[in-house]
Write an enzyme that holds these catalytic residues in place. Sequence first.
Site, mmCIF file in Angstrom:
data_model
loop_
_atom_site.group_PDB
_atom_site.id
_atom_site.type_symbol
_atom_site.label_atom_id
_atom_site.label_comp_id
_atom_site.label_asym_id
_atom_site.label_seq_id
_atom_site.Cartn_x
_atom_site.Cartn_y
_atom_site.Cartn_z
ATOM 1 C CG ASN A 115 -0.395 0.748 2.397
ATOM 2 O OD1 ASN A 115 -0.471 1.972 2.469
ATOM 3 N ND2 ASN A 115 0.182 0.011 3.347
ATOM 4 C CG PHE A 157 0.009 9.529 7.010
ATOM 5 C CD1 PHE A 157 0.148 8.171 7.247
ATOM 6 C CD2 PHE A 157 0.944 10.386 7.565
ATOM 7 C CE1 PHE A 157 1.192 7.672 8.024
ATOM 8 C CE2 PHE A 157 1.988 9.916 8.352
ATOM 9 C CZ PHE A 157 2.110 8.547 8.577
ATOM 10 C CB SER A 214 4.165 5.729 7.125
ATOM 11 O OG SER A 214 3.629 5.566 5.821
ATOM 12 C CG ASN A 244 3.147 4.348 1.875
ATOM 13 O OD1 ASN A 244 3.923 3.946 1.012
ATOM 14 N ND2 ASN A 244 2.420 3.528 2.620
ATOM 15 C CB THR A 245 4.495 10.612 4.621
ATOM 16 O OG1 THR A 245 3.096 10.312 4.742
ATOM 17 C CG2 THR A 245 4.688 12.118 4.745
ATOM 18 C CE LYS A 286 3.120 0.494 12.989
ATOM 19 N NZ LYS A 286 1.699 0.375 12.598
ATOM 20 C CG ASN A 299 4.707 1.588 9.462
ATOM 21 O OD1 ASN A 299 3.951 1.146 8.607
ATOM 22 N ND2 ASN A 299 4.520 2.775 10.028
ATOM 23 C CB THR A 300 4.540 -1.494 5.562
ATOM 24 O OG1 THR A 300 4.678 -0.087 5.331
ATOM 25 C CG2 THR A 300 3.122 -1.782 6.013
#
Length: 352
Positions: free
Chosen positions: A110, A114, A175, A177-178, A217, A246-247
């Site tokens: 994914n 956020f 994350s 993704n940011t 995290k 996290n991922t």
Amino acid sequence: MYGLARPFLFHLDAETAHGLGLQAMEVAYRAGLNPLLSRRPAPLPTKAFGLTFPNPVGLAAGLDKNGEHIDALLSLGFGFVEVGTVTPRPQAGNPKPRMFRLPEHEAVINRLGFNNGGVDALVRNVEKAQRKGGLLGINIGKNKDTPNDSAENDYLHCLERVYPLADYITVNISSPNTAGLRELQEEQALRRLIGTLRDAQEKLGTRHGRRVPMLVKIAPDLSDNDVEAAARVLADLQVDGVIATNTTISRTGVEASPFVAEQGGLSGRPLMSQATAVLRMMRTRLPESIPMIGVGGILSGADAVTKQAAGATLVQCYTGLVYRGPALVHECVEAMRRRKEAPSRGPVPPVA
């Protein structure tokens, strides 16, 4: 019931199925039908962060970003549910498509970014929830257009807004993704950010008359030196807990997937070994006074016990629910119960 619904959901794109699944669960909850989805486990009280959890199996952040389904999710038998990640201002996240199932690997990639309605919307939703049967964690982050130099302002804003409502708060700096977010895990940046938030946490505790635990995290992609540095900072600042992990941006184990080139965080079975290794490494470097939550790759009760053996007091599921459904919650609680009641069997062997 999930076994019947899964083929239909897997015919839809992953994000559409995600939304539809939450809506169906909410309808079932309001109609009193959630016992058909999941058998609530018997209590297995577990203490961590100064709190007592009804059982040690929780839902990881990301499934319910806006806190719209707290009661329905708790009714599935979770001991705790973590909502978010929430940011100060609403944001749409990254362009679609941004979620991809890898069923042959029991994994998901994914790059949602956020996507959420902002902290004020989450607060309104949490205020309406009855929150019976489990505890609530709230995961906070920064808006994507906030530079890292100003990130602490975003985290402080969210911390102050959610503090009165949360049983614990998670600071998400991991994350993938940011853009640039993971740079906040670098030792000096981490010390500066978490130090600022720890000061604010203590002041908020005085103001509200109760101290809400704050967890951090971390990513599974940290080098050994990065883990050493992060553990040093988090121990020095006496955070209440650490969530690992996290991922991952790694694609080890999924090289043959048609989605291997998609950007984003990989979760599910391929993450299990890597996430557990970071959990174990962090556990050996943190004082026992800082409990840990193990997350990443849990698809069975045995996986939950492996996390526990590696040093986790609590565990969280997410992608495992996509492939196993809500029955995974009961299975994990019962596996952890058996381990607690039969300690003479020794630890579960490490993940290969």
